[in-house]
Design a protein around this motif. Structure first.
Motif, PDB file in Angstrom:
ATOM      1  N   LYS A   1      10.438 -22.569  -5.695  1.00 22.17           N
ATOM      2  CA  LYS A   1      10.777 -21.741  -4.724  1.00 22.17           C
ATOM      3  C   LYS A   1      10.021 -20.276  -4.325  1.00 22.17           C
ATOM      4  CE  LYS A   1      13.660 -24.653  -2.336  1.00 22.17           C
ATOM      5  NZ  LYS A   1      12.655 -25.224  -1.099  1.00 22.17           N
ATOM      6  N   GLY A   2      10.114 -19.726  -5.551  1.00 27.99           N
ATOM      7  CA  GLY A   2       9.720 -18.942  -5.442  1.00 27.99           C
ATOM      8  C   GLY A   2       9.661 -17.952  -7.342  1.00 27.99           C
ATOM      9  N   TYR A   3       8.491 -17.582  -7.378  1.00 30.28           N
ATOM     10  CA  TYR A   3       8.824 -15.920  -8.685  1.00 30.28           C
ATOM     11  C   TYR A   3       8.703 -15.106  -8.711  1.00 30.28           C
ATOM     12  CZ  TYR A   3       6.524 -14.723 -13.702  1.00 30.28           C
ATOM     13  OH  TYR A   3       7.108 -14.876 -14.002  1.00 30.28           O
ATOM     14  N   TYR A   4       9.012 -13.562  -9.428  1.00 25.59           N
ATOM     15  CA  TYR A   4       8.930 -12.699  -8.990  1.00 25.59           C
ATOM     16  C   TYR A   4       9.829 -11.480 -10.195  1.00 25.59           C
ATOM     17  CZ  TYR A   4       9.990 -15.020  -4.301  1.00 25.59           C
ATOM     18  OH  TYR A   4      10.319 -15.790  -3.265  1.00 25.59           O
ATOM     19  N   PHE A   5       9.991 -10.018  -9.897  1.00 23.97           N
ATOM     20  CA  PHE A   5      10.167  -9.537 -10.866  1.00 23.97           C
ATOM     21  C   PHE A   5      11.571  -8.858  -9.892  1.00 23.97           C
ATOM     22  CE2 PHE A   5       5.725  -8.967 -12.800  1.00 23.97           C
ATOM     23  CZ  PHE A   5       6.244  -9.632 -14.232  1.00 23.97           C
ATOM     24  N   SER A   6      12.465  -8.616 -10.525  1.00 22.83           N
ATOM     25  CA  SER A   6      13.679  -7.985  -9.817  1.00 22.83           C
ATOM     26  C   SER A   6      14.457  -7.339 -10.387  1.00 22.83           C
ATOM     27  CB  SER A   6      14.265  -8.977  -9.721  1.00 22.83           C
ATOM     28  OG  SER A   6      15.021 -10.201 -10.342  1.00 22.83           O
ATOM     29  N   GLN A   7      15.604  -6.339  -9.627  1.00 22.18           N
ATOM     30  CA  GLN A   7      16.196  -5.340 -10.803  1.00 22.18           C
ATOM     31  C   GLN A   7      17.542  -5.168 -10.007  1.00 22.18           C
ATOM     32  OE1 GLN A   7      15.028  -1.124  -9.420  1.00 22.18           O
ATOM     33  NE2 GLN A   7      14.600  -1.937 -12.107  1.00 22.18           N
ATOM     34  N   ALA A   8      18.536  -5.590  -9.985  1.00 21.37           N
ATOM     35  CA  ALA A   8      20.080  -4.594  -9.583  1.00 21.37           C
ATOM     36  C   ALA A   8      18.956  -3.183  -9.128  1.00 21.37           C
ATOM     37  CB  ALA A   8      20.971  -4.650 -10.202  1.00 21.37           C
ATOM     38  N   THR A   9      20.204  -2.625  -8.225  1.00 22.34           N
ATOM     39  CA  THR A   9      19.533  -1.552  -6.926  1.00 22.34           C
ATOM     40  C   THR A   9      20.636  -0.843  -7.677  1.00 22.34           C
ATOM     41  OG1 THR A   9      20.442  -2.168  -5.308  1.00 22.34           O
ATOM     42  CG2 THR A   9      18.939  -2.637  -4.665  1.00 22.34           C
ATOM     43  N   ASP A  10      21.895  -1.355  -8.684  1.00 21.81           N
ATOM     44  CA  ASP A  10      22.551   0.067  -9.155  1.00 21.81           C
ATOM     45  C   ASP A  10      22.515   0.161 -10.651  1.00 21.81           C
ATOM     46  OD1 ASP A  10      24.977   1.159 -10.053  1.00 21.81           O
ATOM     47  OD2 ASP A  10      26.480  -0.347  -9.608  1.00 21.81           O
ATOM     48  N   PRO A  11      22.029   1.717 -10.308  1.00 20.36           N
ATOM     49  CA  PRO A  11      21.743   1.788 -11.810  1.00 20.36           C
ATOM     50  C   PRO A  11      23.079   2.137 -13.211  1.00 20.36           C
ATOM     51  CG  PRO A  11      22.022   4.058 -10.499  1.00 20.36           C
ATOM     52  CD  PRO A  11      22.552   2.729  -9.614  1.00 20.36           C
TER      53      PRO A  11
ATOM     54  N   THR B   1      23.850 -10.644 -12.885  1.00 22.27           N
ATOM     55  CA  THR B   1      25.282 -10.135 -12.834  1.00 22.27           C
ATOM     56  C   THR B   1      25.449  -9.606 -11.302  1.00 22.27           C
ATOM     57  OG1 THR B   1      25.389  -8.845 -15.179  1.00 22.27           O
ATOM     58  CG2 THR B   1      27.235  -8.470 -13.729  1.00 22.27           C
ATOM     59  N   ALA B   2      24.243  -8.926 -11.152  1.00 24.85           N
ATOM     60  CA  ALA B   2      24.193  -8.844  -9.656  1.00 24.85           C
ATOM     61  C   ALA B   2      24.414  -9.428  -8.572  1.00 24.85           C
ATOM     62  CB  ALA B   2      22.860  -7.961  -8.768  1.00 24.85           C
TER      63      ALA B   2
ATOM     64  N   ALA C   1      33.544 -17.353 -11.933  1.00 27.42           N
ATOM     65  CA  ALA C   1      32.429 -17.449 -12.256  1.00 27.42           C
ATOM     66  C   ALA C   1      32.302 -17.600 -13.894  1.00 27.42           C
ATOM     67  CB  ALA C   1      31.086 -16.230 -12.123  1.00 27.42           C
ATOM     68  N   ILE C   2      31.772 -18.678 -14.653  1.00 24.86           N
ATOM     69  CA  ILE C   2      31.989 -18.775 -15.592  1.00 24.86           C
ATOM     70  C   ILE C   2      30.848 -18.128 -16.461  1.00 24.86           C
ATOM     71  CG2 ILE C   2      32.329 -20.569 -18.060  1.00 24.86           C
ATOM     72  CD1 ILE C   2      33.584 -22.818 -15.596  1.00 24.86           C
ATOM     73  N   VAL C   3      31.206 -17.456 -17.474  1.00 21.09           N
ATOM     74  CA  VAL C   3      30.679 -16.523 -18.097  1.00 21.09           C
ATOM     75  C   VAL C   3      30.699 -16.537 -19.667  1.00 21.09           C
ATOM     76  CG1 VAL C   3      30.064 -15.436 -16.527  1.00 21.09           C
ATOM     77  CG2 VAL C   3      31.943 -14.235 -18.161  1.00 21.09           C
ATOM     78  N   SER C   4      29.815 -16.440 -20.267  1.00 16.59           N
ATOM     79  CA  SER C   4      30.096 -16.358 -21.405  1.00 16.59           C
ATOM     80  C   SER C   4      30.640 -15.194 -22.453  1.00 16.59           C
ATOM     81  CB  SER C   4      28.900 -16.476 -22.809  1.00 16.59           C
ATOM     82  OG  SER C   4      29.044 -16.009 -24.044  1.00 16.59           O
TER      83      SER C   4
ATOM     84  N   LEU D   1      33.586  -9.042 -14.939  1.00 16.87           N
ATOM     85  CA  LEU D   1      32.079  -9.684 -15.075  1.00 16.87           C
ATOM     86  C   LEU D   1      31.319  -8.690 -15.728  1.00 16.87           C
ATOM     87  CD1 LEU D   1      30.678 -11.899 -14.169  1.00 16.87           C
ATOM     88  CD2 LEU D   1      30.431 -11.091 -12.121  1.00 16.87           C
ATOM     89  N   ARG D   2      31.337  -7.544 -15.498  1.00 14.46           N
ATOM     90  CA  ARG D   2      30.336  -6.037 -16.016  1.00 14.46           C
ATOM     91  C   ARG D   2      30.599  -6.150 -17.780  1.00 14.46           C
ATOM     92  NH1 ARG D   2      28.139  -2.010 -12.067  1.00 14.46           N
ATOM     93  NH2 ARG D   2      28.013  -3.196 -10.015  1.00 14.46           N
ATOM     94  N   LYS D   3      31.635  -6.128 -18.137  1.00 11.77           N
ATOM     95  CA  LYS D   3      32.173  -6.665 -19.336  1.00 11.77           C
ATOM     96  C   LYS D   3      31.177  -7.535 -20.358  1.00 11.77           C
ATOM     97  CE  LYS D   3      36.007  -6.015 -22.615  1.00 11.77           C
ATOM     98  NZ  LYS D   3      38.147  -5.923 -22.988  1.00 11.77           N
ATOM     99  N   ASN D   4      31.326  -8.201 -19.517  1.00 11.29           N
ATOM    100  CA  ASN D   4      31.006  -9.585 -20.245  1.00 11.29           C
ATOM    101  C   ASN D   4      29.056  -9.823 -20.172  1.00 11.29           C
ATOM    102  OD1 ASN D   4      32.620 -10.908 -22.242  1.00 11.29           O
ATOM    103  ND2 ASN D   4      34.069 -11.015 -20.066  1.00 11.29           N
ATOM    104  N   ALA D   5      28.643  -9.078 -19.643  1.00 10.14           N
ATOM    105  CA  ALA D   5      27.101  -8.820 -18.954  1.00 10.14           C
ATOM    106  C   ALA D   5      26.505  -8.559 -20.755  1.00 10.14           C
ATOM    107  CB  ALA D   5      26.904  -7.117 -17.921  1.00 10.14           C
ATOM    108  N   GLY D   6      25.578  -9.386 -19.841  1.00  8.35           N
ATOM    109  CA  GLY D   6      24.500  -8.668 -21.930  1.00  8.35           C
ATOM    110  C   GLY D   6      24.480  -9.921 -22.444  1.00  8.35           C
TER     111      GLY D   6
END
Length: 385
Positions: free
Chosen positions: A86-96, A109-110, A124-127, A146-151
């Motif tokens: 439906k759409g193809y983009y480049f994206s990033q979280a605004t939180d540095p 994660t965002a 949410a189920i994450v790795s 959630l942030r601890k398991n990001a990456g």
């Protein structure tokens, strides 16, 4: 297209014994007979059911992909190379700070944080990695966890087993971060919803681009040979244009040649045609565009596939959670070329293993998305003669 009896015996013979098991966990935690143990699918006891969910939900058993695509996507959005777009983009979280902690642009994660905050999902189920460096699915509803398991981790997590085992009515609506094979397994559950009482709770699938995953046993052995402390690893990445895997550890950056890492790739990945998680609501991968790597690595590629996915991304932009840019047409072309290469390599490996172009293991040669590339390969061989 498949055997009339579709049970555990056929799962063992046609998937496990053939090296096709992806470790997704779709067959585990449905009954006491199958479990995931140390990166392996283990059958503890023989099951006498004629038709088992373990076989039905497996992403490496025959599937009517045409029916599946019709169920999940709008026909006009379908492409043979990378599925619905439906759409193809480049994206990033605004939180540095989030971008520092997560992978690349932290888009996954965002989006999950926003879905939780807005009540679109309740969990949410994450790795998640355990003390033995093994990946497992974990159900979370806390932003910090959630942030601890990001990456990225590069080894497989039996995420679908976590969905089977951990989801109860109390968890409410669920979002799942899934690799291509896991997203396919969840899609098959939607198609066969009468066989899974919890699948209606699945409200969001965020797919991850995936070219391959690593055997935890082989990968662990390699890192130990390199004298890399497994518990010191904070993150990892393969920088664009470099043939190394960078490991970010508490002792600094360690580099492992990709050639050595590729020796650890799971056999099942050689037979996978999907590199962009085609059966997800949105799919996310690392961005690739001209520029300094330190700038490029701050961005993701983002494919929006479903209405639900579009609504979430639109909300993320309105709320200022996500910065989204239209990606150049050339980037989409490059992605499609890479995806087609993966599909053709998988087909070659499947035919080499089965010994016949008429036996495509879990694929249906009549399916348009398969037939297109199969025909091209046949034509190429004929010209070669």
């Amino acid at each position: 297209m498949g055997a009339k009896v579709k049970n555990q015996k056929f799962l063992k013979r046609n998937v496990l014994d053939e090296g096709l098991c992806t470790g997704c966990g779709a067959c585990a935690s449905l009954c006491p007979y199958q479990v995931i143990y140390h990166d392996r699918t283990v059958q503890l006891h023989q099951c006498d059911l004629e038709n088992g969910k373990c076989y039905a939900f497996c992403p490496r058993t025959p599937t009517d992909f045409a029916v599946l695509r019709e169920l999940l996507f709008e026909q006009d959005d379908l492409t043979p190379e990378i599925g619905a777009v439906k759409g193809y983009y480049f994206s990033q979280a605004t939180d540095p700070e989030l971008r520092k902690r997560a992978q690349h642009g932290a888009t996954v994660t965002a989006l999950l944080e926003l879905a939780l905050a807005e009540g679109l999902i309740d969990s949410a189920i994450v790795s998640s990695r355990d003390q033995e460096f093994m990946q497992n699915g974990a159900i979370v509803n806390d932003r910090g966890v959630l942030r601890k398991n990001a990456g990225s981790k590069f080894t497989v997590s039996p995420t679908v087993a976590a969905f089977n085992q951990l989801v109860t009515e109390d968890q409410g609506n669920i979002g799942v971060v899934a690799t291509p094979c896991q997203a396919l397994a969840l899609a098959k559950m939607k198609l066969l919803k009468e066989d899974n009482r919890r699948i209606d709770q699945l409200k969001l699938v965020v797919g991850l681009y995936c070219g391959w995953t690593l055997s935890a046993e082989k990968y662990t052995k390699l890192l130990l040979e390199k004298n890399i402390d497994l518990q010191s690893i904070i993150g990892m990445d393969i920088p664009a244009g470099k043939s190394i895997l960078e490991l970010y550890t508490s002792d600094g950056v360690k580099a492992v040649p990709v050639d050595e890492v590729q020796n650890c790739i799971r056999d099942a990945c050689l037979y996978c045609m999907d590199s962009t998680a085609e059966y997800a609501d949105v799919s996310v991968g690392s961005a690739r565009f001209a520029g300094d790597w330190e700038e490029v690595r701050q961005w993701n590629q983002l494919i929006v596939r479903t209405r639900k996915g579009k609504e979430l991304v639109d909300l993320a932009v309105r709320k200022g959670v996500l910065e989204v840019r239209e990606a150049p047409v050339e980037s989409l072309k490059e992605l499609k070329v890479a995806a087609v290469k993966k599909k053709k390599e998988a087909l070659k490996n499947i035919v080499r293993t089965s010994g016949s172009i008429k036996n495509l293991l879990y694929l249906d040669g009549r399916d348009p998305a398969v037939l297109k590339y199969l025909t091209e390969e046949i034509s190429k061989k004929k010209k070669g003669k």
